[in-house]
Design a protein around this motif. Sequence first.
Motif, PDB file in Angstrom:
ATOM      1  N   VAL A  90       0.823  -1.222   0.000  1.00 23.00           N
ATOM      2  CA  VAL A  90       0.000   0.000   0.000  1.00 23.00           C
ATOM      3  C   VAL A  90       0.851   1.264   0.000  1.00 23.00           C
ATOM      4  CG1 VAL A  90      -1.777   1.291   1.238  1.00 23.00           C
ATOM      5  CG2 VAL A  90      -1.928  -1.213   1.103  1.00 23.00           C
ATOM      6  N   ALA A  91       1.896   1.263   0.799  1.00 24.96           N
ATOM      7  CA  ALA A  91       2.727   2.464   0.906  1.00 24.96           C
ATOM      8  C   ALA A  91       4.170   2.120   0.538  1.00 24.96           C
ATOM      9  CB  ALA A  91       2.647   3.043   2.313  1.00 24.96           C
ATOM     10  N   MET A  92       4.340   1.711  -0.705  1.00 27.63           N
ATOM     11  CA  MET A  92       5.628   1.183  -1.148  1.00 27.63           C
ATOM     12  C   MET A  92       6.791   2.134  -0.917  1.00 27.63           C
ATOM     13  SD  MET A  92       4.672  -0.761  -4.704  1.00 27.63           S
ATOM     14  CE  MET A  92       3.332   0.218  -5.371  1.00 27.63           C
ATOM     15  N   GLN A  93       6.528   3.434  -1.133  1.00 29.00           N
ATOM     16  CA  GLN A  93       7.639   4.380  -1.099  1.00 29.00           C
ATOM     17  C   GLN A  93       7.892   4.985   0.279  1.00 29.00           C
ATOM     18  OE1 GLN A  93       7.608   7.333  -4.371  1.00 29.00           O
ATOM     19  NE2 GLN A  93       5.815   6.246  -5.089  1.00 29.00           N
ATOM     20  N   GLU A  94       6.960   4.766   1.195  1.00 26.02           N
ATOM     21  CA  GLU A  94       7.098   5.467   2.479  1.00 26.02           C
ATOM     22  C   GLU A  94       8.055   4.727   3.410  1.00 26.02           C
ATOM     23  OE1 GLU A  94       5.929   8.191   1.889  1.00 26.02           O
ATOM     24  OE2 GLU A  94       4.567   7.620   0.277  1.00 26.02           O
ATOM     25  N   ASP A  95       8.480   5.455   4.442  1.00 24.53           N
ATOM     26  CA  ASP A  95       9.459   4.894   5.361  1.00 24.53           C
ATOM     27  C   ASP A  95       8.922   3.653   6.076  1.00 24.53           C
ATOM     28  OD1 ASP A  95      11.552   6.563   4.902  1.00 24.53           O
ATOM     29  OD2 ASP A  95      10.980   8.017   6.445  1.00 24.53           O
ATOM     30  N   PRO A  96       9.772   2.657   6.217  1.00 25.92           N
ATOM     31  CA  PRO A  96       9.352   1.437   6.917  1.00 25.92           C
ATOM     32  C   PRO A  96       8.845   1.732   8.330  1.00 25.92           C
ATOM     33  CG  PRO A  96      11.398   1.043   5.754  1.00 25.92           C
ATOM     34  CD  PRO A  96      11.102   2.516   5.625  1.00 25.92           C
ATOM     35  N   GLU A  97       9.415   2.741   8.973  1.00 24.44           N
ATOM     36  CA  GLU A  97       8.996   2.978  10.363  1.00 24.44           C
ATOM     37  C   GLU A  97       7.551   3.446  10.483  1.00 24.44           C
ATOM     38  OE1 GLU A  97      10.980   7.361  11.140  1.00 24.44           O
ATOM     39  OE2 GLU A  97      12.257   5.580  11.049  1.00 24.44           O
ATOM     40  N   VAL A  98       6.971   3.944   9.407  1.00 25.15           N
ATOM     41  CA  VAL A  98       5.554   4.321   9.475  1.00 25.15           C
ATOM     42  C   VAL A  98       4.682   3.347   8.682  1.00 25.15           C
ATOM     43  CG1 VAL A  98       5.863   6.774   9.959  1.00 25.15           C
ATOM     44  CG2 VAL A  98       5.925   5.979   7.576  1.00 25.15           C
ATOM     45  N   GLY A  99       5.245   2.222   8.301  1.00 24.78           N
ATOM     46  CA  GLY A  99       4.418   1.210   7.651  1.00 24.78           C
ATOM     47  C   GLY A  99       4.683   1.042   6.171  1.00 24.78           C
ATOM     48  N   GLY A 100       5.684   1.766   5.656  1.00 21.60           N
ATOM     49  CA  GLY A 100       5.980   1.648   4.236  1.00 21.60           C
ATOM     50  C   GLY A 100       7.103   0.669   3.952  1.00 21.60           C
ATOM     51  N   GLN A 101       7.538   0.646   2.686  1.00 25.71           N
ATOM     52  CA  GLN A 101       8.629  -0.249   2.305  1.00 25.71           C
ATOM     53  C   GLN A 101       9.880   0.507   1.895  1.00 25.71           C
ATOM     54  OE1 GLN A 101       8.563  -3.999   0.427  1.00 25.71           O
ATOM     55  NE2 GLN A 101       6.370  -3.940   0.053  1.00 25.71           N
ATOM     56  N   GLY A 102       9.788   1.837   1.852  1.00 31.69           N
ATOM     57  CA  GLY A 102      10.960   2.637   1.552  1.00 31.69           C
ATOM     58  C   GLY A 102      11.544   2.474   0.163  1.00 31.69           C
ATOM     59  N   MET A 103      10.716   2.073  -0.786  1.00 32.62           N
ATOM     60  CA  MET A 103      11.214   1.835  -2.155  1.00 32.62           C
ATOM     61  C   MET A 103      11.486   3.138  -2.896  1.00 32.62           C
ATOM     62  SD  MET A 103       8.671  -0.855  -3.931  1.00 32.62           S
ATOM     63  CE  MET A 103       8.076  -2.272  -3.037  1.00 32.62           C
ATOM     64  N   PRO A 104      12.406   3.084  -3.856  1.00 29.82           N
ATOM     65  CA  PRO A 104      12.509   4.203  -4.789  1.00 29.82           C
ATOM     66  C   PRO A 104      11.199   4.343  -5.570  1.00 29.82           C
ATOM     67  CG  PRO A 104      14.398   2.709  -5.014  1.00 29.82           C
ATOM     68  CD  PRO A 104      13.397   2.035  -4.119  1.00 29.82           C
ATOM     69  N   ALA A 105      10.895   5.564  -5.976  1.00 29.01           N
ATOM     70  CA  ALA A 105       9.660   5.819  -6.720  1.00 29.01           C
ATOM     71  C   ALA A 105       9.607   4.985  -7.987  1.00 29.01           C
ATOM     72  CB  ALA A 105       9.558   7.303  -7.070  1.00 29.01           C
ATOM     73  N   MET A 106      10.740   4.875  -8.650  1.00 27.76           N
ATOM     74  CA  MET A 106      10.776   4.157  -9.910  1.00 27.76           C
ATOM     75  C   MET A 106      10.400   2.695  -9.760  1.00 27.76           C
ATOM     76  SD  MET A 106      13.823   4.815 -12.581  1.00 27.76           S
ATOM     77  CE  MET A 106      15.018   4.522 -11.333  1.00 27.76           C
TER      78      MET A 106
END
Lengths: 602, 602
Positions: A90-106
């Motif tokens: 769901v939140a691929m690009q967001e920081d892992p600490e808030v529930g994301g995966q921290g991926m590059p946008a690309m």
Amino acid sequence: MAQLIADRRDIDFVLFEQMKADELAKTDKFAEFNKKTIDLIVNEARNLAIKEILPTNADGDKGCVFENNKVTVPESFHRPYELLCEGEWVAMQEDPEVGGQGMPAMVAQAAGEYFVGANCAFMMYPGLSHGAGHLVEVFGTDKQKELYLKNMYTGKWGGTMLLTEPEAGSDVGALTTTAKPNGDGTYSISGTKIFISGGEHDLTENIIHPVLARIEGAPAGTAGISLFAVPKIWVNDDGSLGEDNDVVCDRIEEKMGIHGSCTCVLTLGGKGKCKGTLLGEENKGMRAMFQMMNEARLGVGLQGFSMASCAYMYALDYTRQRKQGKNLLEFANPDAQSVTIINHPDVRRMLMTMKAYIDGMRSFLYFVGNCFDKHKTAGNEEEAEKYMNLIEVLIPVIKAYCTDRAFDVCSLAVQSYGGYGYTKEYPVEQLLRDTKITCIYEGTNGIQAMDLLGRKLGMKGGKPFMELMGVMMQTVAEAKEAGLEDLAAKVEAAVNGAGEIAMLMGKTAMSEKVLTAFAHACPFQDVLGDTIMGWMHLWRATIATNKVEKAKSKDKPFYEGLIKTANFYINSFLPITEGKRNSIKAMESAAVDMTEDAFAGK
Amino acid sequence: MAQLIADRRDIDFVLFEQMKADELAKTDKFAEFNKKTIDLIVNEARNLAIKEILPTNADGDKGCVFENNKVTVPESFHRPYELLCEGEWVAMQEDPEVGGQGMPAMVAQAAGEYFVGANCAFMMYPGLSHGAGHLVEVFGTDKQKELYLKNMYTGKWGGTMLLTEPEAGSDVGALTTTAKPNGDGTYSISGTKIFISGGEHDLTENIIHPVLARIEGAPAGTAGISLFAVPKIWVNDDGSLGEDNDVVCDRIEEKMGIHGSCTCVLTLGGKGKCKGTLLGEENKGMRAMFQMMNEARLGVGLQGFSMASCAYMYALDYTRQRKQGKNLLEFANPDAQSVTIINHPDVRRMLMTMKAYIDGMRSFLYFVGNCFDKHKTAGNEEEAEKYMNLIEVLIPVIKAYCTDRAFDVCSLAVQSYGGYGYTKEYPVEQLLRDTKITCIYEGTNGIQAMDLLGRKLGMKGGKPFMELMGVMMQTVAEAKEAGLEDLAAKVEAAVNGAGEIAMLMGKTAMSEKVLTAFAHACPFQDVLGDTIMGWMHLWRATIATNKVEKAKSKDKPFYEGLIKTANFYINSFLPITEGKRNSIKAMESAAVDMTEDAFAGK
């Protein structure tokens, strides 16, 4: 029928060979994302998209059900939604600490291309959870983040964006929804919002609605708009769910497409019991919107593109299998057998046109995605600014040009199926219907053109636009080095021509002929988009030319295809772009000079 | 919402001021059709269309019902169908002695524009009764005419056209339906036909199906195809209805649009009991088809155009009423009021683009209709041939160009409504969906381009094409006389440019680069269509210029609008046409040179 959604080889080409995604792994922020990891992510996304999401697309087309103020999404959507949440997509690009995966946008774009191509309507739900969550992350208080954010980024709760009202569409500043301070930090919200995607549904137990409203006594227009977080079900201080928050869905729209994505009319505070908390500062709601706009518009460009890419893959597959008619060279031979229709020159023209736009748009989209990544990881402010400048000037073009061309590509896909393409037995007519919305929402493509001409072109004295010119010219130089002098010269002429037109447009927009200038804003945007396609194809052909001779046998046709596609686009399409430039140069004012009466007789 | 369907003032302009419809009344054949009579006819058609047909369009979009091999059309269709039959609107152009009204084609087009614009799907039923009836009239025996014709031309019975089979679409010659002589003058018919509009329905008590089939032992391909008249219910020698004739509807297609027009799969002779009689000569079925093709294709061009015209009228009405946003010139004024969106330059651009195509297409369609009329009433063979030559060369363009542009116009109409345009609350999204089929059926637009390049361009040593050039140049000369030197020079350059491209295309099509030539057939067709639009606008502007000064006050804005629209089209669009010509001149062969593998990676 092959269910491919997107050309994986080309995705890899753009990621690694053109945009050099693995170089991002040299930065701290994206250190984990080496080629192997990216491969794994794209593989997983593709599998999930093909196996679990794509099969729900036709079912989704049957639509949502509205009954007793509740919306039921297509039953088939529940399982892939759970899988998306479980897989943390769901939140691929967001920081892992808030529930994301921290991926590059690309990389998120590559995954998104598969997801959205598989079922755009379905992907609206997690997409909106993410988008609304992002507002909470950026503008929320610690408490708001604590209460909402993780549940949104993990998809446990849904999200929306409540901007539009019946009399406030493109003109958001006209909105009348009110917010009245309750004295306890909350506000009573009252108003009606329309065209709310995912405004009410049964995929999640709660929905957080970011709402634009006017605090009593605030200035008129956009300067008096504030942003609020309004939950569907009130969230208590300990995070538990409280009372129903008086956000009522009155109906859902019947639409041309994206039927699986419900479009709701919501009444807030009809019983006087709707509460929200301020998200960000008072009267800074529009500013918050603007900060989110670039990513949202890039996302809509990706939506249109992804559906078009899927339509191209279907059309390619169909025309490779469907036999009909003789080869033109054997037309006079009574014994000639039927051939697959990909052999017919006009079908070739259609496929090549689709491929040229798809390839060009993929490069364009990933380039802008990469600008976001490089902006985030820039070593200094100057570098960061350069990427932000490119983003600012390219966003309207990427939103409008990609969605307009996506609609054209889907139309060509229907056409290449012949009569079958018009039936629901095949998937392309749905893609054509679904794609059209991308030309309209998140700012119509006309609004994008106004943004380009009115804000972006002259921004910082024209620096962002000049930087774009510079980046394109760099590719021209590299192409010449690779021996592509002829193609490079044509793209160079197109870039210079676009620059010339930009000057003319800017000058005219500041003269008494301002209305005439703005009547050419869309054609100008189109010319810029065409030029960018030429640039991208030249870039692609340069890489392919440098690699084709030593390529593995399975890669040879791919690289040769890129070179041929570049020749096709640059030789067949850029002359038309020149014609479009000449059209703008004529700066005909008839459209704005017409009296209203003259548009039809009496 | 104003329900206008079409711009009546412009219809009158084209009929009387441009095409001089009243001059036809000087001929014996059309002596009854003076201006007053034509006015009356168009008035009646308009009233019927607006009051009785238009209100059924949204209902029709809900679709037909298929149950137990029977098709039920939308209930609302029955009343207007009866009224159409009562008013003798089914066979407007045919001789009164066989049930027609003997109208000039141009007048029937004016009526048709209203009918089809009001509900295209509905109009398929009477349209097909008429078309099938025409086959009976031209190719039928006296007995067949006695039994079928009047019932078809009066709409008492329906009609269809059974060409397509699952493996025989664009390639009709591949069909496998068989006909076996029974020795009594009838044939037993056996086969499956698909995509049959109006193949089964409850509007009429009987349906006559013209069927293409192969008599046992006939040659392969198109040379062995015969045409048969196959009634749904057998018609006894005395005209009474006999037994069910074993024509079974197996299902109807679910489609993108024209839902009110059922599209049937028909099995003939599944129980071995389907009979038909030969219509025309053995193995001459394809020739019969070809003879009907020009009118059928003109009709499809009119369909696309009529829906687009209706979409334009809706968009014009909406943009005149919908308030949103400030006038651009008052953007900085916080007290400025919202204006109707027709005041926004980009909305102007969209409306003007729509108007330019609608006006141009109306003139183009009526011009070709007028060629049919003049062909029929020609004083000598040479004159008759000249009009037939124009018809032959223009038919593919009118079918393809008008339907492609119609789709574009409907898309612009949706866009000009913004988000509302995407909802079923407004009529434009249906028009967009409905229009797409016109680009596909009756020969896809790609097939039209092959016809233009492969047959029409070189026909009679190129004479028809040269005659078209001549007719266009005559308008150029007249425009210069009227003082429109600048516009005339631009159209002259476009006409000469089109001629040059035609030479190149013809030459290339006869060289070893034949496939490359045919990959440019559609772009060539498009260039010719653009040029014709320029011609028509120049012609319109010439008339308007000659009249505007002395015009009545209510006509002044109309004429001024025509002149402005001509300026808009010629100055803003013909430069793009020049670009398209340059694109063709490049004669890029990449599309046909690509290996199949190169269209996507592995």
